[in-house]
Design a protein around this motif. Structure first.
Motif, PDB file in Angstrom:
ATOM      1  N   TYR A 277      -6.865 -48.528  10.849  1.00  6.72           N
ATOM      2  CA  TYR A 277      -7.085 -49.433   9.728  1.00  6.72           C
ATOM      3  C   TYR A 277      -7.890 -48.745   8.665  1.00  6.72           C
ATOM      4  CZ  TYR A 277      -6.621 -53.891  12.353  1.00  6.72           C
ATOM      5  OH  TYR A 277      -6.097 -54.997  12.756  1.00  6.72           O
ATOM      6  N   LEU A 278      -8.708 -47.380   8.948  1.00  5.41           N
ATOM      7  CA  LEU A 278      -9.258 -46.667   7.988  1.00  5.41           C
ATOM      8  C   LEU A 278      -8.053 -46.081   7.107  1.00  5.41           C
ATOM      9  CD1 LEU A 278     -12.116 -45.085  10.090  1.00  5.41           C
ATOM     10  CD2 LEU A 278     -12.081 -47.165   8.470  1.00  5.41           C
ATOM     11  N   VAL A 279      -7.060 -45.720   7.830  1.00  3.11           N
ATOM     12  CA  VAL A 279      -6.046 -45.129   7.019  1.00  3.11           C
ATOM     13  C   VAL A 279      -5.524 -46.041   5.925  1.00  3.11           C
ATOM     14  CG1 VAL A 279      -3.698 -44.157   6.933  1.00  3.11           C
ATOM     15  CG2 VAL A 279      -5.144 -43.424   8.515  1.00  3.11           C
ATOM     16  N   MET A 280      -5.267 -47.267   6.430  1.00  2.00           N
ATOM     17  CA  MET A 280      -4.950 -48.450   5.534  1.00  2.00           C
ATOM     18  C   MET A 280      -5.933 -48.889   4.463  1.00  2.00           C
ATOM     19  SD  MET A 280      -3.003 -51.708   6.809  1.00  2.00           S
ATOM     20  CE  MET A 280      -4.347 -52.702   7.167  1.00  2.00           C
ATOM     21  N   VAL A 281      -6.951 -48.831   4.864  1.00  2.00           N
ATOM     22  CA  VAL A 281      -8.093 -49.005   3.871  1.00  2.00           C
ATOM     23  C   VAL A 281      -7.931 -48.039   2.501  1.00  2.00           C
ATOM     24  CG1 VAL A 281     -10.460 -48.952   3.214  1.00  2.00           C
ATOM     25  CG2 VAL A 281      -9.848 -50.022   5.224  1.00  2.00           C
ATOM     26  N   ASN A 282      -7.896 -46.721   3.072  1.00  2.00           N
ATOM     27  CA  ASN A 282      -7.795 -45.837   1.909  1.00  2.00           C
ATOM     28  C   ASN A 282      -6.457 -45.766   1.398  1.00  2.00           C
ATOM     29  OD1 ASN A 282      -8.993 -43.136   0.917  1.00  2.00           O
ATOM     30  ND2 ASN A 282      -7.137 -42.379   2.072  1.00  2.00           N
ATOM     31  N   GLU A 283      -5.433 -46.014   1.874  1.00  2.00           N
ATOM     32  CA  GLU A 283      -3.960 -46.154   1.168  1.00  2.00           C
ATOM     33  C   GLU A 283      -4.093 -47.297   0.385  1.00  2.00           C
ATOM     34  OE1 GLU A 283      -1.803 -43.429   0.991  1.00  2.00           O
ATOM     35  OE2 GLU A 283      -3.594 -42.448   2.148  1.00  2.00           O
ATOM     36  N   VAL A 284      -4.521 -48.268   0.762  1.00  2.00           N
ATOM     37  CA  VAL A 284      -4.386 -49.650   0.030  1.00  2.00           C
ATOM     38  C   VAL A 284      -5.225 -49.968  -0.978  1.00  2.00           C
ATOM     39  CG1 VAL A 284      -3.981 -52.290   0.351  1.00  2.00           C
ATOM     40  CG2 VAL A 284      -2.835 -50.845   2.001  1.00  2.00           C
ATOM     41  N   ALA A 285      -6.507 -50.135  -0.459  1.00  2.00           N
ATOM     42  CA  ALA A 285      -7.564 -50.447  -1.422  1.00  2.00           C
ATOM     43  C   ALA A 285      -8.326 -49.287  -2.099  1.00  2.00           C
ATOM     44  CB  ALA A 285      -8.733 -51.281  -0.377  1.00  2.00           C
ATOM     45  N   GLY A 286      -8.004 -48.117  -1.486  1.00  2.00           N
ATOM     46  CA  GLY A 286      -8.779 -47.016  -2.263  1.00  2.00           C
ATOM     47  C   GLY A 286      -9.972 -46.639  -1.294  1.00  2.00           C
ATOM     48  N   ASP A 287     -10.611 -45.341  -1.431  1.00  2.00           N
ATOM     49  CA  ASP A 287     -11.664 -44.909  -0.896  1.00  2.00           C
ATOM     50  C   ASP A 287     -13.010 -45.295  -1.346  1.00  2.00           C
ATOM     51  OD1 ASP A 287     -12.125 -43.574  -3.184  1.00  2.00           O
ATOM     52  OD2 ASP A 287     -11.906 -41.616  -2.465  1.00  2.00           O
ATOM     53  N   ASP A 288     -13.127 -46.191  -2.379  1.00  2.00           N
ATOM     54  CA  ASP A 288     -14.428 -46.780  -2.582  1.00  2.00           C
ATOM     55  C   ASP A 288     -14.804 -48.047  -1.238  1.00  2.00           C
ATOM     56  OD1 ASP A 288     -14.346 -45.850  -4.937  1.00  2.00           O
ATOM     57  OD2 ASP A 288     -13.925 -47.461  -6.209  1.00  2.00           O
ATOM     58  N   TRP A 289     -13.583 -48.340  -0.978  1.00  2.00           N
ATOM     59  CA  TRP A 289     -13.772 -49.263   0.340  1.00  2.00           C
ATOM     60  C   TRP A 289     -14.179 -48.455   1.727  1.00  2.00           C
ATOM     61  CZ3 TRP A 289     -11.320 -51.119  -3.734  1.00  2.00           C
ATOM     62  CH2 TRP A 289     -11.512 -52.508  -4.142  1.00  2.00           C
ATOM     63  N   LEU A 290     -13.998 -47.346   1.669  1.00  2.00           N
ATOM     64  CA  LEU A 290     -14.403 -46.501   2.760  1.00  2.00           C
ATOM     65  C   LEU A 290     -15.733 -46.077   3.135  1.00  2.00           C
ATOM     66  CD1 LEU A 290     -11.578 -43.618   3.246  1.00  2.00           C
ATOM     67  CD2 LEU A 290     -11.868 -45.748   4.676  1.00  2.00           C
TER      68      LEU A 290
END
Lengths: 327, 289
Positions: A277-290
């Motif tokens: 899920y974290l990989v997907m957050v980073n790739e889809v939404a961007g690291d602002d969401w991490l």
């Protein structure tokens, strides 16, 4: 996490005031959203799930995932004692290791907010489910009273469910107005407001197109977070559903400048899943969401697996469930 | 046109399924004269991890079966092995060398050993348990309970009889096993896992990994969710055996120590292979209730 309501709606959001003015315009807008390519979304989610995260990156991801957990217990058999034990665990997930971070929040039924608050104070947020969770089948007055009760009890976050029956019947404005009204019920006497998470129960929405529509609907209505599921319906959170929601928050920020959080809940049990899920957050939404302010895991058993993996990283040997609490 | 042989892929046995190694590695297995026979999966530490998870999951249901039922299942393993004797004889002769008669003797002894342990399933408690006389108005009795997940480093020389002689006593009392087979002679173990898969043994009760005991042993010995370990497979390497014992001490694993040299498996094994992996539970019981 900011807890005061913005006094003015964001400038980008005012452009959508016409969209939400009537049932017809809202329907036109939601059905005008581009359709989701189901095969493409599932293939993309599966592809992102194959990334290999090792050593220092894995250690970082595990700690981040722990900080993102909404430690949840939503059972009829929840006792005050059990909830207090869970709250203590939220503060110090691994008593053997002081470097282990606290989780983001404890998620309970509204009547147990006080029990949690007494243990965690201001160090960990308290989330309460409201609006006739999990089915959402009650009159609006009851749902709002449920919400106000939890807010008055000290909940920092409210997890509401949408009326799936109304949504599937196409009564989008009704769902919209319910979210708006619930958000108003989240306002505290001092003007600040409890964060509102809107649960779609994606397992009941049937299609990815509906997930995308529900996401936009909730974001336009003023949700702070959009959340996949209650955890009471199978399937709960899946990677493709979360992918669609992450795309929605990304597009929403581009269109309006307002950032909304995402919370997959239910069915995420292993550290490996969480890292996907974290990989997907980073790739889809961007690291602002991490960040725990913008991405959460609704989970209970996930935490123990994260702790076991963390222990494996620090001690170099495989750990076992005997060394962590049963909850 | 000549027919092309359909060759068997030798895989691991984890949780009732036959996966390839997570690492993707395999290694060449030769017969006792050094001629290539097949490629076997080379298990990695992550296969150990998966196998322990499978064994832990299987432990609850397996240990709560009646001893009688476990005995029946062990007997069933012997039945299915008996049926596949020619295949086992061929595999044993290929890996250990010697005459066909010698190999046949090994297979017969392995089947007989299973039957022998099957018989012990519902008798061990009578022999090593006890009704203890105590000076008070209590009934006091002691009974053996399974230890949990047992790591087994199987013997390196005796590829079938040795394997059966260390696996059967572990599972007959209700433990589940993660077995690392002989490194140089793994093929009888793979065939044995196919027997297990077809003889009512629930998935995960026995997990068989083909690979190097010296590489996998430390992960198994240090694993906090493994309750006991049999070090027979590192017989003759006292330094390695000692380091494994040290690693096992961290969570107070029960250790069956490595012998100086591999024993003669044809001898009567006695009860110690079973008693090494049970714990004695003593219960005080008020009389008359």
């Amino acid at each position: 996490m900011p807890t005061t309501a913005p006094t003015d709606p964001a400038p980008g959001l005012t452009a959508y005031s016409e969209v939400t003015a009537s049932e017809a315009s809202l329907r036109r807008f939601l059905h005008g959203l581009p359709g989701v390519d189901q095969v493409g979304a599932e293939a993309r989610a599966a592809g992102l799930g194959t990334r290999s995260i090792k050593t220092t990156a894995k250690a970082w991801a595990l700690d981040l995932a722990i900080r993102m957990v909404d430690l949840t217990t939503l059972e009829g058999q929840d006792t005050p004692g059990k909830v207090r034990a869970l709250a203590s665990k939220a503060l110090r997930p691994d008593p053997a290791d002081p470097s282990c971070p606290s989780v983001a929040a404890v998620c309970v039924y509204g009547d147990l907010v006080g029990e949690v608050k007494a243990i965690v104070g201001d160090q960990v947020n308290v989330a309460a489910v409201a609006t006739a969770f999990p089915s959402g089948r009650a009159s609006m007055a009851v749902k709002l009273a449920d919400t106000r009760d939890a807010v008055a009890g000290g909940a920092d976050e409210i997890d509401m469910v949408i009326d799936r029956g109304a949504f599937l019947a196409g009564h989008y404005l009704q769902v919209f107005e319910e979210i708006v009204a619930t958000r108003e019920a989240c306002v505290r006497p001092d003007g600040s407001h409890a964060h509102l998470k809107v649960i779609f129960e994606t397992g009941e929405l049937q299609t990815y197109d509906n997930v995308r529509r529900a996401s936009w609907l909730a974001m336009l209505a003023g949700a702070d977070f959009i959340k996949t599921s209650t955890g009471k319906v199978q399937p709960a959170a899946t990677l493709p559903v979360t992918l669609v929601m992450l795309e929605a928050v990304r597009d929403f920020r581009e269109a309006t400048g307002v950032q909304i959080g995402v919370k997959p809940a239910g069915g995420i049990r292993t550290a490996k899943d969480a890292i996907k899920y974290l990989v997907m957050v980073n790739e889809v939404a961007g690291d602002d969401w991490l960040d725990p302010d913008w991405f959460r895991f609704g989970a209970s058993t996930l935490l123990n697996d994260l702790l076991m993996q963390r222990t494996k990283m620090t001690t170099g040997r495989y750990s076992g469930p005997d060394y962590f609490t049963l909850d | 046109m000549a027919r092309i042989d359909v060759r068997k892929t030798y895989k691991l046995y984890i949780g009732g399924a036959f996966p390839r190694s997570e690492s993707g590695y395999s290694y060449e297995v030769t017969d006792n004269k050094g001629k290539f026979v097949a490629n076997a999966s080379l298990a990695s530490r992550k296969d150990v991890r998966d196998a322990v998870v499978a064994a832990r999951k299987a432990f609850g249901p397996w240990s709560s079966r009646t001893a009688y039922n476990r005995g029946q299942i062990l007997y069933r393993i012997a039945e299915v092995m008996e049926d596949r004797r020619p295949q086992f004889e061929e595999a044993v002769r290929q890996s250990e060398g010697g005459s066909a008669a010698l190999a046949r003797g090994q297979v017969d002894a392995a089947v007989d050993r299973l039957v022998w342990y099957a018989g012990w399933a519902d008798k061990l408690a009578q022999v090593i348990g006890n009704a203890n006389p105590v000076a008070g108005p209590f009934f006091n009795h002691t009974a053996p309970e399974p230890t949990g997940v047992v790591g087994v480093l199987a013997p390196q020389e005796s590829s079938l009889l040795g394997l059966v002689s260390v696996v059967a006593p572990v599972i007959v009392t209700g433990n589940t096993a993660v077995v690392v087979s002989s490194y140089a002679r793994p093929l009888p173990a793979v065939t044995f896992s196919e027997v297990l898969a077809t003889s009512d043994v629930p998935g995960g009760v026995v997990n068989i990994l083909t690979g190097d005991a010296a590489a996998l042993g430390p992960w198994l010995a240090a694993h906090m969710d493994v309750n006991a370990i049999d070090l027979c497979g590192v017989a003759g390497s006292p330094e390695l055996a000692t380091s494994l014992e040290v690693a096992a001490a961290d969570n107070l694993k029960r250790v069956r120590r490595a012998p100086a040299a591999e024993p003669d498996w044809a001898l009567d094994p006695g009860l110690s292979p079973m008693t090494a992996f049970v714990e004695q539970k003593t219960v005080w019981h008020p009389i008359g209730i």
